[in-house]
Structures are given as C-alpha cells and as structure tokens.
Design a protein around this motif. Structure first.
Motif, PDB file in Angstrom:
ATOM      1  N   LEU A 121       0.853  -1.188   0.000  1.00 26.37           N
ATOM      2  CA  LEU A 121       0.000   0.000   0.000  1.00 26.37           C
ATOM      3  C   LEU A 121       0.889   1.238   0.000  1.00 26.37           C
ATOM      4  O   LEU A 121       1.582   1.516   0.980  1.00 26.37           O
ATOM      5  CB  LEU A 121      -0.918  -0.015   1.223  1.00 26.37           C
ATOM      6  N   VAL A 122       0.887   1.955  -1.101  1.00 26.88           N
ATOM      7  CA  VAL A 122       1.726   3.141  -1.267  1.00 26.88           C
ATOM      8  C   VAL A 122       0.882   4.364  -0.928  1.00 26.88           C
ATOM      9  O   VAL A 122      -0.133   4.625  -1.578  1.00 26.88           O
ATOM     10  CB  VAL A 122       2.283   3.235  -2.706  1.00 26.88           C
ATOM     11  N   GLU A 123       1.337   5.099   0.093  1.00 28.89           N
ATOM     12  CA  GLU A 123       0.551   6.208   0.627  1.00 28.89           C
ATOM     13  C   GLU A 123       0.840   7.525  -0.100  1.00 28.89           C
ATOM     14  O   GLU A 123       1.174   8.526   0.507  1.00 28.89           O
ATOM     15  CB  GLU A 123       0.846   6.374   2.110  1.00 28.89           C
ATOM     16  N   GLU A 124       0.733   7.494  -1.407  1.00 25.72           N
ATOM     17  CA  GLU A 124       0.971   8.692  -2.210  1.00 25.72           C
ATOM     18  C   GLU A 124       0.280   8.503  -3.554  1.00 25.72           C
ATOM     19  O   GLU A 124       0.318   7.427  -4.127  1.00 25.72           O
ATOM     20  CB  GLU A 124       2.472   8.890  -2.436  1.00 25.72           C
ATOM     21  N   HIS A 125      -0.300   9.534  -4.044  1.00 23.83           N
ATOM     22  CA  HIS A 125      -0.870   9.559  -5.389  1.00 23.83           C
ATOM     23  C   HIS A 125      -1.840   8.416  -5.679  1.00 23.83           C
ATOM     24  O   HIS A 125      -1.502   7.475  -6.394  1.00 23.83           O
ATOM     25  CB  HIS A 125       0.236   9.576  -6.447  1.00 23.83           C
ATOM     26  N   PRO A 126      -3.057   8.476  -5.144  1.00 22.63           N
ATOM     27  CA  PRO A 126      -4.027   7.409  -5.415  1.00 22.63           C
ATOM     28  C   PRO A 126      -4.292   7.213  -6.909  1.00 22.63           C
ATOM     29  O   PRO A 126      -4.678   6.126  -7.319  1.00 22.63           O
ATOM     30  CB  PRO A 126      -5.293   7.866  -4.688  1.00 22.63           C
ATOM     31  N   GLU A 127      -4.026   8.236  -7.723  1.00 21.71           N
ATOM     32  CA  GLU A 127      -4.274   8.093  -9.157  1.00 21.71           C
ATOM     33  C   GLU A 127      -3.350   7.057  -9.796  1.00 21.71           C
ATOM     34  O   GLU A 127      -3.645   6.550 -10.869  1.00 21.71           O
ATOM     35  CB  GLU A 127      -4.150   9.435  -9.886  1.00 21.71           C
ATOM     36  N   TYR A 128      -2.244   6.706  -9.157  1.00 25.78           N
ATOM     37  CA  TYR A 128      -1.354   5.680  -9.703  1.00 25.78           C
ATOM     38  C   TYR A 128      -1.988   4.291  -9.666  1.00 25.78           C
ATOM     39  O   TYR A 128      -1.416   3.340 -10.182  1.00 25.78           O
ATOM     40  CB  TYR A 128      -0.019   5.653  -8.975  1.00 25.78           C
ATOM     41  N   GLU A 129      -3.146   4.173  -9.074  1.00 24.09           N
ATOM     42  CA  GLU A 129      -3.880   2.901  -9.094  1.00 24.09           C
ATOM     43  C   GLU A 129      -4.110   2.462 -10.545  1.00 24.09           C
ATOM     44  O   GLU A 129      -4.202   1.284 -10.825  1.00 24.09           O
ATOM     45  CB  GLU A 129      -5.214   3.054  -8.345  1.00 24.09           C
ATOM     46  N   ARG A 130      -4.189   3.423 -11.447  1.00 20.40           N
ATOM     47  CA  ARG A 130      -4.280   3.111 -12.890  1.00 20.40           C
ATOM     48  C   ARG A 130      -2.861   2.874 -13.385  1.00 20.40           C
ATOM     49  O   ARG A 130      -2.048   3.801 -13.401  1.00 20.40           O
ATOM     50  CB  ARG A 130      -4.940   4.266 -13.638  1.00 20.40           C
ATOM     51  N   PRO A 131      -2.526   1.638 -13.765  1.00 24.01           N
ATOM     52  CA  PRO A 131      -1.138   1.289 -14.084  1.00 24.01           C
ATOM     53  C   PRO A 131      -0.476   2.179 -15.129  1.00 24.01           C
ATOM     54  O   PRO A 131       0.720   2.458 -15.038  1.00 24.01           O
ATOM     55  CB  PRO A 131      -1.232  -0.154 -14.588  1.00 24.01           C
ATOM     56  N   GLU A 132      -1.239   2.664 -16.103  1.00 25.45           N
ATOM     57  CA  GLU A 132      -0.603   3.496 -17.128  1.00 25.45           C
ATOM     58  C   GLU A 132      -0.086   4.812 -16.550  1.00 25.45           C
ATOM     59  O   GLU A 132       0.834   5.420 -17.095  1.00 25.45           O
ATOM     60  CB  GLU A 132      -1.541   3.750 -18.315  1.00 25.45           C
TER      61      GLU A 132
END
Length: 153
Positions: A69-80
């Motif tokens: 769980l990376v606690e930065e930039h939730p938008e990175y959930e989209r792999p691209e």
C-alpha cells in the motif's frame, strides 16, 4: 499510521515483528506492507529487489497475499499513470527528460515510471504481489478493510 491510532479506535493490537509486511490480523489472507511514497517503493523493488522478492515468496508460502500500500498519489492505481512517475533524483537534476533521454548527470540512470511499471507488473505476475495506491488519510480504513478489522473514524 501509529500503533496508538489502532488502540484509540478500539482495535486490539499485539506489537511484534512480522517476517513479512507491516500489518496482519489473525484469520486474514492478506499481509499489508505500507510505503510512504513511490520513491520508497522504487527503492524496494529496484535496489532491494532480491530481499523484496524473498518477502513476497514468504507470504505466498504462508498462503497469504502481500498487499503493498503506497501512501501517495491514489491516481497511480491506474497502471498506465505509474509510467509518468519521475524519480526525485531526476526532478532535482533537471538536466534531461528522465522519461525519454539518457541521464547526463549520473553514471546510471535512476529508475523512472516506465521501468517501475515493468517491475511491478512482473512482481504481480510471478510472485502474486498486489500494489495499491492511496491518500495517507485513507490508509487506516484500507488496512482495516483488507484485514477484516472493524474501522471507526
């Protein structure tokens, strides 16, 4: 997320060293390892790659799934979108375009988004790693949900 947060919210906590991850609850199939940002993740899967793979394999051997769980930039959930990430080393240097050019300042180029995505994809495919990204304010809720622990704000 501090140990005291859990106690303050009525969650019984036993503090002890885990062989894999930062959080686990009895009966859960998940282990959760938190990373403060993408830079820490890149260091773990790059420089500390062998140690990281051993940790993933220990989780699998125990019948668990390791969620990072990376606690930065939730938008990175989209792999691209992880491909757009630029290392802090490159952001400070500014002598080249780190996503397209060769590094002019260092003997070897720091890891950046495209390479990081390839590594994360391979770790997922070969070792069952699951990567999630969230806002720090959501960490406690997400960890609780993954571990099946009641979450109250």
């Amino acid at each position: 997320m501090k140990h005291s947060w859990w106690a303050a919210h009525g969650v019984a906590v036993e503090r002890r060293k885990l062989d894999t991850g930062d959080y686990w609850a009895e009966g859960s199939r998940y282990l959760v390892d938190t990373k403060r940002d993408v830079q820490e993740l890149a260091g773990n899967v790059g420089r500390d790659h062998d140690r990281f793979v051993r940790e993933l394999d220990r989780a699998t051997a125990d019948g668990k799934v390791l969620v990072i769980l990376v606690e930065e930039h939730p938008e990175y959930e989209r792999p691209e979108l992880i491909e757009t990430w630029v290392s802090g080393v490159c952001r400070r240097c500014r002598r080249c375009n780190p996503l397209t050019d060769e590094c002019r300042a260092k003997r070897r180029k720091p890891m950046n988004g495209p390479q990081l995505r390839k590594i994360l994809d391979a770790l997922h495919e070969r070792h069952g790693a699951r990567f999630m990204f969230c806002d720090r304010r959501e960490t406690a809720r997400i960890v609780s949900d993954l571990l099946g622990v009641r979450y109250e704000q």
